[in-house]
Structure formats: structure tokens, C-alpha cells
Design a protein around this motif. Sequence first.
Motif, short mmCIF file in Angstrom:
data_model
loop_
_atom_site.label_atom_id
_atom_site.label_comp_id
_atom_site.label_asym_id
_atom_site.label_seq_id
_atom_site.Cartn_x
_atom_site.Cartn_y
_atom_site.Cartn_z
N GLU A 20 8.07 5.61 -11.24
CA GLU A 20 6.70 6.12 -11.31
C GLU A 20 5.76 4.96 -11.59
O GLU A 20 5.97 4.20 -12.54
N GLY A 21 4.75 4.82 -10.76
CA GLY A 21 3.78 3.74 -10.94
C GLY A 21 2.44 4.27 -11.42
O GLY A 21 2.16 5.47 -11.35
N LEU A 22 1.63 3.36 -11.91
CA LEU A 22 0.29 3.68 -12.37
C LEU A 22 -0.72 3.02 -11.44
O LEU A 22 -0.68 1.79 -11.25
N VAL A 23 -1.60 3.82 -10.86
CA VAL A 23 -2.61 3.32 -9.94
C VAL A 23 -3.99 3.50 -10.55
O VAL A 23 -4.34 4.59 -10.99
N PHE A 24 -4.76 2.42 -10.59
CA PHE A 24 -6.17 2.49 -10.97
C PHE A 24 -6.97 2.65 -9.68
O PHE A 24 -6.79 1.88 -8.73
N ALA A 25 -7.87 3.64 -9.63
CA ALA A 25 -8.61 3.89 -8.40
C ALA A 25 -10.04 4.35 -8.69
O ALA A 25 -10.30 5.06 -9.66
N SER A 73 -10.27 -0.56 -5.60
CA SER A 73 -11.62 -0.78 -6.12
C SER A 73 -12.66 -0.34 -5.10
O SER A 73 -12.43 -0.41 -3.90
N ALA A 74 -13.83 0.06 -5.59
CA ALA A 74 -14.91 0.43 -4.69
C ALA A 74 -15.79 -0.76 -4.33
O ALA A 74 -16.77 -0.59 -3.60
N ASP A 75 -15.47 -1.94 -4.86
CA ASP A 75 -16.20 -3.12 -4.39
C ASP A 75 -15.36 -4.38 -4.55
O ASP A 75 -14.36 -4.42 -5.27
N VAL A 76 -15.78 -5.40 -3.84
CA VAL A 76 -15.03 -6.66 -3.79
C VAL A 76 -15.13 -7.41 -5.12
O VAL A 76 -14.15 -8.03 -5.56
N ALA A 77 -16.29 -7.37 -5.76
CA ALA A 77 -16.49 -8.17 -6.97
C ALA A 77 -15.49 -7.81 -8.06
O ALA A 77 -14.96 -8.70 -8.75
N ARG A 78 -15.19 -6.52 -8.23
CA ARG A 78 -14.23 -6.12 -9.27
C ARG A 78 -12.83 -6.56 -8.91
O ARG A 78 -12.05 -6.98 -9.77
N MET A 79 -12.48 -6.49 -7.64
CA MET A 79 -11.17 -6.98 -7.23
C MET A 79 -11.07 -8.49 -7.40
O MET A 79 -10.03 -9.02 -7.81
N GLU A 80 -12.16 -9.20 -7.11
CA GLU A 80 -12.18 -10.65 -7.30
C GLU A 80 -11.92 -11.00 -8.76
O GLU A 80 -11.17 -11.94 -9.06
N ALA A 81 -12.52 -10.25 -9.67
CA ALA A 81 -12.31 -10.52 -11.09
C ALA A 81 -10.85 -10.34 -11.48
O ALA A 81 -10.28 -11.15 -12.23
N VAL A 82 -10.24 -9.29 -10.95
CA VAL A 82 -8.82 -9.03 -11.24
C VAL A 82 -7.94 -10.11 -10.62
O VAL A 82 -6.98 -10.60 -11.24
N GLN A 83 -8.28 -10.54 -9.42
CA GLN A 83 -7.48 -11.58 -8.76
C GLN A 83 -7.63 -12.92 -9.48
O GLN A 83 -6.65 -13.65 -9.65
N ALA A 94 -5.82 -6.09 0.54
CA ALA A 94 -6.36 -5.75 1.85
C ALA A 94 -7.66 -4.99 1.68
O ALA A 94 -7.84 -4.24 0.72
N ASP A 95 -8.60 -5.20 2.60
CA ASP A 95 -9.83 -4.41 2.64
C ASP A 95 -9.51 -3.11 3.37
O ASP A 95 -9.18 -3.12 4.56
N LEU A 96 -9.60 -2.00 2.66
CA LEU A 96 -9.06 -0.74 3.15
C LEU A 96 -10.12 0.19 3.75
O LEU A 96 -9.92 0.76 4.83
N ILE A 204 -20.44 -2.03 2.06
CA ILE A 204 -19.55 -1.37 1.11
C ILE A 204 -18.11 -1.57 1.54
O ILE A 204 -17.73 -1.22 2.67
N VAL A 205 -17.30 -2.14 0.65
CA VAL A 205 -15.88 -2.40 0.95
C VAL A 205 -15.04 -1.96 -0.23
O VAL A 205 -15.35 -2.27 -1.38
N TYR A 206 -13.95 -1.25 0.07
CA TYR A 206 -12.96 -0.86 -0.93
C TYR A 206 -11.70 -1.70 -0.70
O TYR A 206 -10.90 -1.39 0.18
N PRO A 207 -11.47 -2.73 -1.51
CA PRO A 207 -10.21 -3.46 -1.39
C PRO A 207 -9.12 -2.82 -2.24
O PRO A 207 -9.40 -2.16 -3.24
N VAL A 208 -7.87 -3.03 -1.84
CA VAL A 208 -6.72 -2.52 -2.58
C VAL A 208 -5.71 -3.65 -2.75
O VAL A 208 -5.62 -4.54 -1.89
N ALA A 209 -4.97 -3.64 -3.85
CA ALA A 209 -3.94 -4.65 -4.07
C ALA A 209 -2.92 -4.13 -5.07
O ALA A 209 -3.23 -3.30 -5.93
N ALA A 210 -1.70 -4.64 -4.94
CA ALA A 210 -0.68 -4.39 -5.96
C ALA A 210 -0.86 -5.42 -7.07
O ALA A 210 -1.23 -6.57 -6.82
N LEU A 211 -0.61 -5.00 -8.31
CA LEU A 211 -0.84 -5.86 -9.46
C LEU A 211 0.48 -6.34 -10.08
O LEU A 211 1.55 -5.79 -9.79
N THR A 212 0.37 -7.35 -10.93
CA THR A 212 1.56 -8.03 -11.43
C THR A 212 2.03 -7.56 -12.80
O THR A 212 3.19 -7.79 -13.16
#
Length: 253
Positions: A20-25, A73-83, A94-96, A204-212
Motif C-alpha cells: 500500500e502506497g501513499l499518494v499526495f495529490a 501537483s497542480a503546478d510545476v513550482a511545487r514539484m520543482e521544490a520537491v525535486q 512527467a507532465d501529466l 496550467i501543468v500538473y506534473p507527477v513523480a514517484a518520491l524517494t
Amino acid sequence: MSRLCVLSLMLVAGLASAEEGLVFAAASTTDVLQELRPAFTAATGHSVVVALGSSGDLARQAIAGAPADAFLSADVARMEAVQQAGLVQPGTRADLLSNRLVVVVPVDSKRKLAGPESLKGLKRLVLADPAIVPAGVYAKAWLEKVGLWKDVESHVVPALDVRAALSAVEAGRVDAGVVYATDAAQSKKVKVAFEVPQADAPHIVYPVAALTKGKAPEVGKAFVRFLQTEPARAAFRRHGFVVLAPDGGKSAK
């Protein structure tokens, strides 16, 4: 060993490997992810718990150490911060999706809003918090581009996320709100006054990624892959999202 025993052992092994995984969305993906969760389990044997909310808040939680296995994420900036915090599994981002902004009013409202200039006369305009929530950031960027932000800023009511903004309009606590088209489409308590023109809207871009740092990183990768399959893409389209091709362009319908 009998065939029944072999089948039993295979079943036990399969159950043992299921995780079972945990997804933030982003909150705006609530309905479609509720639909896709059982489909993901049927396809992979794994399951996911989805934590929904403002992408900004979810990004902060991930960076602070919350054990999420994937982030939509609903925007690139938040994904960039996580990356930049080193939390994205290499090769999984990936940009989904994309979306559109609309101005909504309560379904029984007699107010006529025909364009951005008509927002000047409102007493209360709700946006997802424009300081941190992507839907609000996008809405503010649009209002700045058309030269209206200073006129409406003092009347803006910030909401926790885009679904909270929608709820405020549904309840009649505000005159109007700016939300995603996908959120407006699932509500019977609001009506769209007008759609923000593509030429004026931010990208408007929603990127998605697996986390570590999650407890089930392989589930995170599997979920990200699943969201890019054609059945998942079809579900996103049904819910009104614009599905992006792997190169970032709009995919064929």
C-alpha cells in the motif's frame, strides 16, 4: 506437490508482494483519483491511500519528511521544490495534465458576469489562497495580466484549496469564485459565468513523480506509470482534464 498447493502458494506470494502506497495529490484531482484507485489495484495488485489538498501544503509536508510515495501537483513550482529537495525518483517525473480556469457563481445567482471587468463590482470573490495554492496562483496571474488584480485584491477571500473555494460559492458565502473547469463541472450548485480565455490564462501543468522517502517506493513508481496508461488518460478526459502527451503537448482525444 498438488496443483492446488501450487496455486495456493502463488496466491500467498502475490498477496505478500502487494503493498500500500501513499499518494499526495492536488485537491482538484479528487474525483478522478477516487475512480482510478480500484482500477490501479486491479491492474497491479497494489493499493494506494490518497492524501488530497493544496499542492503547496502537500509539497511542504513531503519536504518536511512525510512518507509519500508519489506526488501529483497542480503546478510545476511545487514539484520543482520537491525535486530540488532530492525527493523525486530519477526518471519518474512527467507532465501529466492541464486544466482551465472558470469564474463560477451560485446556481441560483441572478448576477450577470460577462468578463473580467465585471468582477470589479463584487463584494466577495473567492480564490484558492493566491499566496501558495496553484489554483489561486493561476487566478492571480490571470487577473494581473488583464490589469484587474489591484481592483479586486481587497475583495478576495482566500480559501484553503480549490475545493474549499468551490464550496464557498456553492454555499452562497461569496458572490463568485475562480476555480478549475473540472471542479465546476462536478458541482450542481454552481454555474459557470465565463471561462478564462486561453490567450489570457497562465499555462496550467500538473506534473507527477514517484518520491524517494515513502514506505513503498515501488508502488509510487507503479502508480505514476499507471496514470500514464490509456485507461487512466481516458478517465482524466471524462473528468474534463486536458491530457498532455509525453512531450508536454496536448494528446489526441
